[in-house]
Every structure is written in structure tokens, then in C-alpha cells.
Design a protein around this motif. Sequence first.
Motif, short mmCIF file in Angstrom:
data_model
loop_
_atom_site.label_atom_id
_atom_site.label_comp_id
_atom_site.label_asym_id
_atom_site.label_seq_id
_atom_site.Cartn_x
_atom_site.Cartn_y
_atom_site.Cartn_z
N PHE A 375 0.83 -1.21 0.00
CA PHE A 375 0.00 0.00 0.00
C PHE A 375 0.87 1.26 0.00
O PHE A 375 0.64 2.18 -0.79
CB PHE A 375 -0.91 -0.01 1.23
N LEU A 376 1.88 1.30 0.86
CA LEU A 376 2.72 2.50 0.97
C LEU A 376 3.51 2.75 -0.31
O LEU A 376 3.61 3.88 -0.79
CB LEU A 376 3.69 2.35 2.15
N SER A 377 4.07 1.67 -0.88
CA SER A 377 4.90 1.83 -2.08
C SER A 377 4.08 2.09 -3.33
O SER A 377 4.65 2.38 -4.39
CB SER A 377 5.77 0.57 -2.28
N SER A 378 2.76 2.02 -3.22
CA SER A 378 1.92 2.28 -4.39
C SER A 378 1.79 3.76 -4.70
O SER A 378 1.39 4.13 -5.80
CB SER A 378 0.52 1.67 -4.18
N PHE A 379 2.13 4.62 -3.72
CA PHE A 379 1.97 6.06 -3.97
C PHE A 379 3.17 6.90 -3.54
O PHE A 379 3.17 8.12 -3.76
CB PHE A 379 0.70 6.59 -3.29
N ILE A 380 4.20 6.30 -2.94
CA ILE A 380 5.40 7.06 -2.61
C ILE A 380 6.64 6.27 -3.01
O ILE A 380 6.56 5.05 -3.25
CB ILE A 380 5.48 7.40 -1.10
N ALA A 381 7.78 6.95 -3.10
CA ALA A 381 9.04 6.31 -3.50
C ALA A 381 9.40 5.19 -2.51
O ALA A 381 9.06 5.26 -1.32
CB ALA A 381 10.16 7.35 -3.55
N TYR A 382 10.11 4.18 -3.01
CA TYR A 382 10.36 2.98 -2.21
C TYR A 382 11.21 3.25 -0.98
O TYR A 382 10.98 2.66 0.09
CB TYR A 382 10.99 1.90 -3.09
N GLY A 383 12.22 4.11 -1.08
CA GLY A 383 13.04 4.43 0.09
C GLY A 383 12.21 5.10 1.16
O GLY A 383 12.31 4.75 2.36
N ILE A 384 11.37 6.06 0.78
CA ILE A 384 10.48 6.74 1.73
C ILE A 384 9.46 5.74 2.28
O ILE A 384 9.09 5.80 3.46
CB ILE A 384 9.75 7.92 1.05
N ALA A 385 9.01 4.82 1.43
CA ALA A 385 8.05 3.80 1.88
C ALA A 385 8.65 2.93 2.99
O ALA A 385 7.95 2.57 3.95
CB ALA A 385 7.62 2.93 0.70
N ILE A 386 9.93 2.58 2.86
CA ILE A 386 10.60 1.78 3.91
C ILE A 386 10.63 2.56 5.22
O ILE A 386 10.35 2.01 6.30
CB ILE A 386 12.03 1.40 3.47
N ILE A 387 10.96 3.87 5.14
CA ILE A 387 11.03 4.70 6.34
C ILE A 387 9.66 4.80 6.99
O ILE A 387 9.51 4.61 8.21
CB ILE A 387 11.58 6.10 5.99
N LEU A 388 8.63 5.08 6.20
CA LEU A 388 7.27 5.20 6.73
C LEU A 388 6.77 3.86 7.27
O LEU A 388 6.12 3.80 8.33
CB LEU A 388 6.34 5.71 5.63
N PHE A 389 7.07 2.79 6.55
CA PHE A 389 6.73 1.43 6.99
C PHE A 389 7.34 1.16 8.37
O PHE A 389 6.66 0.63 9.27
CB PHE A 389 7.26 0.44 5.95
N THR A 390 8.60 1.51 8.55
CA THR A 390 9.30 1.28 9.82
C THR A 390 8.67 2.10 10.94
O THR A 390 8.47 1.60 12.05
CB THR A 390 10.80 1.64 9.69
#
Length: 629
Positions: A375-390
Motif C-alpha cells: 500500500f505504501l509503495s503504491s503512492f510514494i518512493a520505495y526508500g520513503i516507503a521503507i522509512i514510513l513502513f518502519t
Amino acid sequence: MEQKKLDLSTIIGFVLIFGIVAWMMIQNQPSKEELAAEKAKKEQAEKAKQQNVLKAAKTEAVEIAAPGDTSQLKALRGKLGDFAYSATMPTAKEGVTVLENDLVKLTISNKGGYIKEATLKKFERFKKNSGELVELVNKNNASLNLSLNTRDNHVLQTRDLFFEPVVTKIGDSQVVTMRLHAGPDKFLEYRYVLKADDYMLDFDVRSQGLAGVLNNAKPVDMNWDLKAFRNEKSISYENRYAEIRYDYEDGKHTYVGQGKDAKETAEDVAFIAYKQHFFASILLTKTPFKTVDFTSKNLVDDEKKDTVFTKAFGSKIPLAFNNAGEIDYKMNWYYGPADYKLLKKYDRNIEDIIPLGWGIFGWINKLIFVPLFGFLSSFIAYGIAIILFTLIIKLVMSPITYRSFLSQAKMKVLRPEIQEINAKEKDAVKRQQATMALYNKAGVNPLAGCIPALIQLPFVYASFQFFPSAIELRQKSFLWADDLSSFDEVAKLPFRIPVYGDHVSLFPILAAIAIFFYMKMTSGDQAMSQPTQEGMPDMSKVMKIMIYLSPLMMLLFFNNYGSGLSLYNFISNLVTIGIMFVIKRYVVDEQKIHAQIQENKKKEKPQGKFQKKMQEMMEQAEAQKKLKK
């Protein structure tokens, strides 16, 4: 809960052993002369092998009958029996037929009738933007062969014989039928059907009119072999995840071991997957294969020299005859990405080839990590998605972190009284009884600090399975990392360090620094919360060793791991440090805890089940001790 403590000399011994092993690995490295000699030997063997292949190809090339040449046809009948008919057909020559859609291109050879090239059109090899597409099959790295035992005592290999190709269409699907003829209406047939926008194709193997040609006393052996191409930046990292996985006995799933020459046999096999790190070649069957013999050979002895292939996979599959004495198998072939969400859509259990972990670890990945990160990586860059996921994972786990710190604070407040008990009571059993009585009076559960940590452990382990399997991170850049699925090299070393490698990755360094400060913050509280027992080392000394040992292990082992996992660990420890700072400074008040404990002591409180059980065990131990005296 009293933690298990390591003796200081044991820890020093481990460190010395690690140093000795590392020194031995450096000393036992071959010299330049030995490496050169070994290289020359390999090149000579490869040259000889190629010459033999060319020689064999020339020999096979004459196994075609010229039109009207009855003497040659008679000679071929002596070698091929009824299948000499295939050598008389106009298609008995080298040639290929192509099946292609927007996702995959498959090239099928007349000779052998099998797929000799499989190219994925949406994925590039590790040299990003080089234009080199991922190839799962290319020329001589794969084969499909049936060993045919005829009634006139010939043993023929289909890989050496010529099939007749016929191309048709059914709606949007392309169909290629390859027939190996033993007569006008007698043949062995491979039928390939490729749909539009699909990695999966239908693959049927059947015979017609061969009941009187083939000896059906035993099944026909089908051998599927493939040497897995290297497609990622780190061949050693890719090789770690290259393996045979298969489904057997109605839903069970396992894999062939990672040894140098691994062998295994399974029954009632529903699919066979030759899995690379992020891609897979999967053969599925609607009629389970009764028995399959698997072989897996590691082809990477030295990642500097062995740079083309990772492993050589092989499967020997017996195809049984039906009641009419014919072969008839409905199968499928998948050539595509090892993407959990994509594979799950086929509803054939092939998503199990993604190593997301067993038991609770797998459920955490499947039910939480995969959908959340998707879900997160569907609308933001993958590096930022990892940070937000964490951040989301750590914030959700923060109440558990709070409970752990609260328990440590309570144990820290009780430490002076526990030390008093230790000094007063010399008998070990009485000392434990007095300590448990103090815990009960104060309303403190010694297990309360361990349970939150145990709850968090499955999430930590699940992350170690999730990030190396996340194909979404492949060739996605972030900051200095050009590929989040591989290591983030910032400097190349002129030499190789055992375990560490020949490069420097930055995210593991940042993660190691974060771990260092995290352990620096917690080591004092953990040592203070665990009173020193008689005959046991001071935990503060043990923690001092761990402060430096843990970051060192992070540096050594994560240098070659995917940078996405290192980024996750860096952010995870950074967030934990922040949460700890807030809890310790603004939430946990040691004075209030001390006052509450003193208030609890004044109240009459019945023993809990745990305290009562411990009390009974101690009393029994004391009684046995007196009995022995």
C-alpha cells in the motif's frame, strides 16, 4: 525474570575463536600462481567440452534423410525405428518458433521441441539501463528431454530429434504444437498455449498412436534441466536464494538443500519451481507426478570467477502411461518474477516459493508486512516507503516497548532491597524465597520485562525474511543506493576481507552506529534491573562487551545484504532510541514507581499463580536438601 548470563571468559573465548578462524581463512587463501594455474585448467577443460559439443552437433546433423534416399532412410530406421519418419519431413532441420506477448518472449526449437529461450521483457539484468533483459533460458542453459523406450529395443532422446511445428491462434492466445512423428498419424506432441498479458502458459504432453511403438512396461522419464543465470549485482547474495522448491503430497511445501551437490526424492509432486532470487521457472501439473528425483548443484565456488550461473537444477520425472497405452499430461509453465502477490493470483499455491518464513513469521509477513508495504509503495518512493513502513511498525509496537521499560524501572527500584536479601541470606533457596516474597509484596512480575521483548522478536525475524524477498525493491534507488535489493557500495576495497567482502556499504555502518547508541542507552538500565547473583559475573561488564560486539556483527554480516534491510534496521533503531528517550524522560517516573511499590507493600496481596508455583518448587527443593543431609 532472571536472564541467562554468559561467563566473561566464555565471551572472550568466542571472540578469540572468531579471530583465529578469520586469520586462518586469510592465511589459507590460494596464491596468485595457484589461482592462475586453476584458471588455466578450467579454461582448458571448458575448451575441450566445447569441442566435444561441436563434434556431437556435426554427428547429429547427418541424422536427416535426404528426399528419395532410401538407403539413408533404411540406415535411420536401424537407429531410430519408427521415429525415422520424423527425419523425412520438411521440418527436419534447425529452426525455431516464437511465442510472445507484452511480458515474455519464448523461443521453441524444432530440435527437441522444448523452450530454448525465455526472456522477460519488463525486467533488466543487474546492469540497469544497459538494455540487457532478464533471461531465464538462453541457448544451452536448459533442456527438456524424454527418454523413449521403443518396442524394437531403441532408446531415443527427444532432445536429439526433430519436431514438426504448427502455429495457430485461439482468440487472443497463441498456440504452438510440436509433433515428433513416428508415422502420418503417430506422434508425440508438446502443445504450448500463451495467453495475452500472462506469464503462465499451458503445456500439454501427449501421444497418439504410440501404444504399439513405445514400450509401456515402465513410465517415460522426462528430464528437465536448467542452469540458473545470474541476474543480480551480487552473485553470492543471489545464489543464497536460488533453490528448487516444490509442492508435494497434496499441499506440503519444501525445498532442496543448499549443499554443493544436493539430491532429494519426493512423491505426488504438484509443481516444481527453479527459483532464482527474484525470478522463477515453474512447471505445474494437474496430475501429480508420482515420484521426482531432484538435483541441485552450486556453481559459485569463487564469485570473482564464477560470474555467469548460480546453480544447476535438475528433475527426473516419470510420466505414466494411461489405460490406452498413451501419455497424456495437462501441465503449465510459468516464466516470470517471483512476486508473492502475482503468484497468489493463480491460486495454485505457487506463492509458497517466496521464503517469507514459517509459522507466525510467515503470517506476520503475509498478513501485515506484504499488504502494508504494498500500500505504501503504491503512492510514494520505495526508500520513503521503507522509512514510513518502519515508523508505523515501531509506533504500533511502542506500548509493548513502554511495558518493557516500565518493568525495568520497577526492577531497578527494587535492586537495593534485593542486594540486601543477597547479603543477608547465604542459602540459595531461602534467598530465592525471600526475593519472590519481595516481588509479590511490591506487585512486581519479574517476567513482565521479558514478555514484551518476546512479542517483538517475531516481527524482527519476519523483517529478515520480508526485505530480501521484496521484488518491489529490485533496481529501485534511494539516496546513494542504486538498488535497494542489493548492497549500497560507497567504496571499493583493493582486497577481500573474509565474511565482510571487498566493498564498503554505508547503510550497515549507519545501522551499526544506531545499534551502538541504542545499546549504550539500555545497557545501564538492564544491568541495574538485574541484580548480581552470587557466583555470577557482573552484568554491567557483559553488557559493555555486547555494546561493541553487536555493531561489529551488523557491519560484518549486513555489508553484503540488500540495502533495504539495512535501511530498515537503521530507521528501526533510530526510532526506538527516540521512543526510549520520550518514555524515560516524560513517561516513566522512578519516584512515582518507588512510591507505588511502597504502597503495594502495605497491602495484603495473595500470591499469584506464578509466585505460588515458584514457592512450592522452592519448598520442595529445600525439603529434598534436608532429606539428603
